[in-house]
Each structure stands twice: as structure tokens, then as C-alpha cells.
Design an enzyme around this catalytic site. Structure first.
Site, PDB file in Angstrom:
ATOM      1  N   SER A 108       0.850  -1.187   0.000  1.00  0.00           N
ATOM      2  CA  SER A 108       0.000   0.000   0.000  1.00  0.00           C
ATOM      3  C   SER A 108       0.885   1.236   0.000  1.00  0.00           C
ATOM      4  O   SER A 108       2.014   1.195   0.502  1.00  0.00           O
ATOM      5  CB  SER A 108      -0.839  -0.022   1.271  1.00  0.00           C
ATOM      6  OG  SER A 108      -1.248   1.275   1.612  1.00  0.00           O
ATOM      7  N   SER A 109       0.353   2.332  -0.516  1.00  0.00           N
ATOM      8  CA  SER A 109       1.151   3.557  -0.536  1.00  0.00           C
ATOM      9  C   SER A 109       1.406   4.088   0.871  1.00  0.00           C
ATOM     10  O   SER A 109       2.286   4.931   1.055  1.00  0.00           O
ATOM     11  CB  SER A 109       0.467   4.628  -1.386  1.00  0.00           C
ATOM     12  OG  SER A 109      -0.820   4.907  -0.890  1.00  0.00           O
ATOM     13  N   CYS A 110       0.673   3.595   1.887  1.00  0.00           N
ATOM     14  CA  CYS A 110       0.905   4.118   3.238  1.00  0.00           C
ATOM     15  C   CYS A 110       2.156   3.544   3.886  1.00  0.00           C
ATOM     16  O   CYS A 110       2.487   3.907   5.005  1.00  0.00           O
ATOM     17  CB  CYS A 110      -0.315   3.949   4.120  1.00  0.00           C
ATOM     18  SG  CYS A 110      -0.616   2.273   4.573  1.00  0.00           S
ATOM     19  N   TYR A 137      -0.314  -1.048  10.393  1.00  0.00           N
ATOM     20  CA  TYR A 137      -0.572  -1.672   9.082  1.00  0.00           C
ATOM     21  C   TYR A 137       0.641  -1.509   8.169  1.00  0.00           C
ATOM     22  O   TYR A 137       1.068  -2.455   7.503  1.00  0.00           O
ATOM     23  CB  TYR A 137      -1.807  -0.992   8.474  1.00  0.00           C
ATOM     24  CG  TYR A 137      -2.136  -1.408   7.067  1.00  0.00           C
ATOM     25  CD1 TYR A 137      -2.754  -2.626   6.818  1.00  0.00           C
ATOM     26  CD2 TYR A 137      -1.840  -0.583   5.981  1.00  0.00           C
ATOM     27  CE1 TYR A 137      -3.069  -3.014   5.516  1.00  0.00           C
ATOM     28  CE2 TYR A 137      -2.147  -0.951   4.690  1.00  0.00           C
ATOM     29  CZ  TYR A 137      -2.764  -2.168   4.466  1.00  0.00           C
ATOM     30  OH  TYR A 137      -3.074  -2.551   3.182  1.00  0.00           O
ATOM     31  N   LYS A 141       3.013  -4.320   6.245  1.00  0.00           N
ATOM     32  CA  LYS A 141       3.177  -4.370   4.786  1.00  0.00           C
ATOM     33  C   LYS A 141       4.657  -4.213   4.382  1.00  0.00           C
ATOM     34  O   LYS A 141       5.110  -4.827   3.418  1.00  0.00           O
ATOM     35  CB  LYS A 141       2.319  -3.287   4.115  1.00  0.00           C
ATOM     36  CG  LYS A 141       0.825  -3.628   4.142  1.00  0.00           C
ATOM     37  CD  LYS A 141       0.560  -4.838   3.267  1.00  0.00           C
ATOM     38  CE  LYS A 141      -0.899  -5.234   3.215  1.00  0.00           C
ATOM     39  NZ  LYS A 141      -1.120  -6.454   2.422  1.00  0.00           N
ATOM     40  N   HIS A 180     -12.711   3.304   3.575  1.00  0.00           N
ATOM     41  CA  HIS A 180     -11.865   4.400   3.115  1.00  0.00           C
ATOM     42  C   HIS A 180     -12.759   5.544   2.636  1.00  0.00           C
ATOM     43  O   HIS A 180     -13.970   5.409   2.508  1.00  0.00           O
ATOM     44  CB  HIS A 180     -10.952   3.923   1.987  1.00  0.00           C
ATOM     45  CG  HIS A 180      -9.812   3.110   2.504  1.00  0.00           C
ATOM     46  ND1 HIS A 180      -8.655   3.677   2.991  1.00  0.00           N
ATOM     47  CD2 HIS A 180      -9.651   1.776   2.632  1.00  0.00           C
ATOM     48  CE1 HIS A 180      -7.840   2.735   3.402  1.00  0.00           C
ATOM     49  NE2 HIS A 180      -8.406   1.558   3.185  1.00  0.00           N
TER      50      HIS A 180
HETATM   51  P1  GDP Z   1      -5.919   7.372   4.465  1.00  0.00           P
HETATM   52  O1  GDP Z   1      -5.748   7.628   2.975  1.00  0.00           O
HETATM   53  O2  GDP Z   1      -5.079   6.251   4.977  1.00  0.00           O
HETATM   54  O3  GDP Z   1      -5.747   8.634   5.271  1.00  0.00           O
HETATM   55  O4  GDP Z   1      -7.392   6.815   4.723  1.00  0.00           O
HETATM   56  P2  GDP Z   1      -8.896   7.265   4.379  1.00  0.00           P
HETATM   57  O5  GDP Z   1      -9.240   6.893   2.984  1.00  0.00           O
HETATM   58  O6  GDP Z   1      -9.737   6.637   5.458  1.00  0.00           O
HETATM   59  O7  GDP Z   1      -8.967   8.845   4.554  1.00  0.00           O
HETATM   60  C1  GDP Z   1      -8.455   9.740   3.631  1.00  0.00           C
HETATM   61  C2  GDP Z   1      -8.843  11.167   3.993  1.00  0.00           C
HETATM   62  O8  GDP Z   1     -10.254  11.349   3.759  1.00  0.00           O
HETATM   63  C3  GDP Z   1      -8.585  11.576   5.447  1.00  0.00           C
HETATM   64  O9  GDP Z   1      -8.123  12.917   5.442  1.00  0.00           O
HETATM   65  C4  GDP Z   1      -9.991  11.496   6.059  1.00  0.00           C
HETATM   66  O10 GDP Z   1     -10.159  12.322   7.203  1.00  0.00           O
HETATM   67  C5  GDP Z   1     -10.836  11.998   4.880  1.00  0.00           C
HETATM   68  N1  GDP Z   1     -12.274  11.658   4.974  1.00  0.00           N
HETATM   69  C6  GDP Z   1     -13.291  12.542   4.787  1.00  0.00           C
HETATM   70  N2  GDP Z   1     -14.481  11.958   4.997  1.00  0.00           N
HETATM   71  C7  GDP Z   1     -14.224  10.658   5.302  1.00  0.00           C
HETATM   72  C8  GDP Z   1     -15.062   9.545   5.621  1.00  0.00           C
HETATM   73  O11 GDP Z   1     -16.287   9.637   5.686  1.00  0.00           O
HETATM   74  N3  GDP Z   1     -14.439   8.357   5.845  1.00  0.00           N
HETATM   75  C9  GDP Z   1     -13.075   8.218   5.753  1.00  0.00           C
HETATM   76  N4  GDP Z   1     -12.527   7.004   5.968  1.00  0.00           N
HETATM   77  N5  GDP Z   1     -12.253   9.266   5.503  1.00  0.00           N
HETATM   78  C10 GDP Z   1     -12.820  10.466   5.279  1.00  0.00           C
END
Ligand code: GDP
Length: 318
Positions: A108-110, A137, A141, A180
Site C-alpha cells: 500500500s502507498s501508506c 498496518y 506491509k 476508506h
Molecule cells: P488514508 O488515505 O489512509 O488517510 O485513509 P482514508 O481513505 O480513510 O482517509 C483519507 C482522507 O479522507 C482523510 O483525510 C480522512 O479524514 C478523509 N475523509 C473525509 N471523509 C471521510 C469519511 O467519511 N471516511 C473516511 N474514511 N475518511 C474520510
């Protein structure tokens, strides 16, 4: 590649694994081996060894993983590190022991440091500290891709690693507690539209930037790598372009047809400020993503609507 090869897709019920099965079947591969979790628990070393001993597997796609969004990652770090490490050590070791000819591991890119220069090149791995919200996580990975490198070096195996950016597509997780951002916003916008809400809550400030890859593009990249004569290495896979969470929310709302206002909740975490992959390594080999974001979101919304009626309702709406 022999169309009769026995290809084990680990995690075939997930978004990545199911896309791989679709892609491989479409290409004419006839011996795709899958096991549900009830039949083969990949965290069980004995069970995994027995499976490989009995099944003469030629190729493995290691797409089984404990995955989740920012909330799940920050509240259940033990589950994320334990399950992913267990799956990786069991499958990678057994694949070596039973002479699998090629294995594609999905990271994953993380895995890359929080304060990485952008776009992120493969060699930035382990250069500085990780993003704390998904550190457990990411460590698991990183261990997986380092295992692939170590087995290649010690045993001459052909284990390669793909590092996809944020994924979306059919069969995604729409549970708002663990999803996500893209599937979460799709569900929230759909339900807000049905209720006739005036506003849509979006976590964080809306300013973090993310890159989104349709899972069918990832499956295509993985099949490309399997069929190539590349036998080692780490390869970023993405679209090479990113957008802010605010812009993503606007795009999702346009597709879903929700016309209310976005309301940002800065009490929720933003996570890493930017995560854009440098995809030039894979592109120089001749592979490029082909699904544009809005087109991909539109297709995914169609899949969401088909599944929505049978989805369990969650109480988290904010
Ligand atoms: P990340 O890419 O590992 O940070 O994981 P996420 O896909 O869960 O979140 C990406 C970004 O989207 C973060 O800045 C979250 O705060 C934002 N975000 C906004 N609304 C939402 C939501 O409803 N769910 C999630 N998971 N993230 C959200």
C-alpha cells in the site's frame, strides 16, 4: 504464461482479489484456485502449509489482508499488525517451500514515510517516520515486501511487490466505521440524497490530497507483472495524479446527484497531508492506468446501487 497454470488468488472475496479473478478469467486462465476464510484461515500456519502441499500452486497473488480506513487503523492497530504479519509469513514461506514460480504481493502507498517528497518514489521507503494513524498496518506491509526481497536473495524465488495508491471499485467496503474515504463519501452522499439532507459531513479539513486508482487497473497491472519476465522488485501503481478530499467529495456528489453543501469536521483526523505515487517505474515497463476518476466513480456507483439494498445499516452517519 501458460493458461493452465494453477493460480492461487488469496483474498478472492475482497475488492482486489475479486478484481484479479475477473481479470484472469477474462484473459483465459482456467485454473484459478480460491479458498474462503471458512475453508482456509491464512493466519493458521498449519492450514496454509497443508494447502500448498496438496495443491501444486504455480503462481500466488497475495491479496488477502486486514484493511481499513483511517478510523479502523487508528483504533485497532493490533488486529492490523497481527493479521497482516501472520498472513504474509505463512503464505510467503509456504510459497517458497512448495516451489511457487511467481508471487505478487500487494502492499500500500501508506508504507512510505509521512513527510515524503512528492510524488513518492519506491526508493523513499524507510527514509523517515511513518504516518501514525496507520503505522501498524504499514509496518506489517513493509515486512511483507522485505520478506519477498529476503526470500529472493536467499532462495532465488521470484516474488514481486506492488504498492497501490488508494483503491476504489466494485466490491468495496461501505461500512462507515471501517471504510476508506471514497466508498464512505459515496454511501453518505447517497443516503443524504435519499433523506433530502441539506448538508454532507466530510471528515477532516478537506485539504489532504489523495490519488485514487480503480481496482480493475490494479488487477491489470498485477496480471501485466505476472506475465512479464520481471522477477523481483517493488513497483508503485497509481494514476500519477491526485486531488483534495474536498474535490473528491464534490466529484462523488456530482455522480451521486447530491446537491447539498459539504460540511468539514476538523475534529476528525486528516491523516497524511499528501500521498501521490511516482509511477514512472511501471510506466517505463509499458503499463499505464486507463480508467479516469469520474468514469470509475460512475461505474462504482452502479455497483454500489446493486449492493445497497442488502448492505447492513450502520449507525455512524457523521
Ligand atoms: P488514508 O488515505 O489512509 O488517510 O485513509 P482514508 O481513505 O480513510 O482517509 C483519507 C482522507 O479522507 C482523510 O483525510 C480522512 O479524514 C478523509 N475523509 C473525509 N471523509 C471521510 C469519511 O467519511 N471516511 C473516511 N474514511 N475518511 C474520510
Amino acid at each position: 504464461m501458460d493458461k493452465q497454470a494453477r493460480i492461487f488468488v488469496a483474498g478472492h472475496r475482497g475488492m482486489v482479489g475479486s478484481a484479479l479473478v475477473r481479470r484472469l478469467k477474462a484473459a483465459g486462465y482456467e485454473n484459478i484456485v480460491t479458498r474462503t476464510k471458512a475453508h482456509l484461515d491464512l493466519t493458521d500456519q498449519g492450514g496454509v502449509n497443508l494447502f500448498f502441499e496438496e495443491n501444486q500452486i504455480d503462481v500466488v497473488f497475495l491479496a488477502a489482508a486486514r484493511v481499513g480506513g483511517i478510523l479502523a487503523n487508528s483504533t485497532m492497530p493490533a488486529s492490523f499488525i497481527y493479521e497482516n504479519l501472520a498472513i504474509e509469513t505463512n503464505v510467503i514461506h509456504a510459497a517458497c517451500r512448495w516451489n511457487v514460480s511467481k508471487l505478487v504481493f500487494f502492499g500500500s502507498s501508506c508504507i512510505y514515510p509521512k513527510a515524503c517528497p512528492q510524488p513518492i518514489k519506491e526508493e523513499y521507503l524507510l527514509q523517515s517516520e511513518l504516518e501514525p494513524t496507520n503505522e501498524a498496518y504499514a509496518i506489517a506491509k513493509i515486512a511483507g515486501l522485505k520478506m519477498c526481497e529476503a526470500y529472493n536473495r536467499q532462495y532465488g524465488t521470484h516474488f514481486v511487490s506492488l504498492m497501490p495508491t488508494n483503491l476504489y471499485g466494485p466490491n468495496d467496503n461501505y461500512d462507515l466505521k471501517s471504510s476508506h474515504v471514497l466508498p464512505a463519501l459515496m454511501r453518505k452522499a447517497h443516503e443524504a440524497k435519499l433523506r433530502g439532507d441539506a448538508t454532507l459531513p466530510v471528515w477532516g479539513t478537506g485539504s489532504p490530497r489523495r490519488e485514487f486508482l480503480h481496482v480493475d487497473d490494479l488487477a491489470d497491472a498485477a496480471a501485466f507483472l505476472m506475465e512479464s519476465d520481471v522477477n523481483e522488485g517493488v513497483f508503485n501503481v497509481g494514476v500519477g495524479d491526485d486531488l483534495t478530499i474536498r474535490e473528491l467529495a464534490q466529484t462523488v456528489c456530482r455522480v451521486v446527484g447530491f446537491e447539498g453543501e459539504l460540511v468539514f469536521d476538523a475534529s476528525k483526523p486528516d491523516g497524511t497531508p499528501r500521498k501521490l505515487l511516482d509511477v514512472s517505474k511501471l510506466e517505463s515497463m509499458g503499463w499505464k492506468a486507463s480508467i479516469a476518476l469520474e468514469e470509475g466513480i460512475r461505474a462504482t456507483y452502479g455497483d454500489f446501487l446493486e449492493r445497497y439494498a442488502s448492505m447492513p445499516r450502520t449507525l455512524v452517519t457523521a
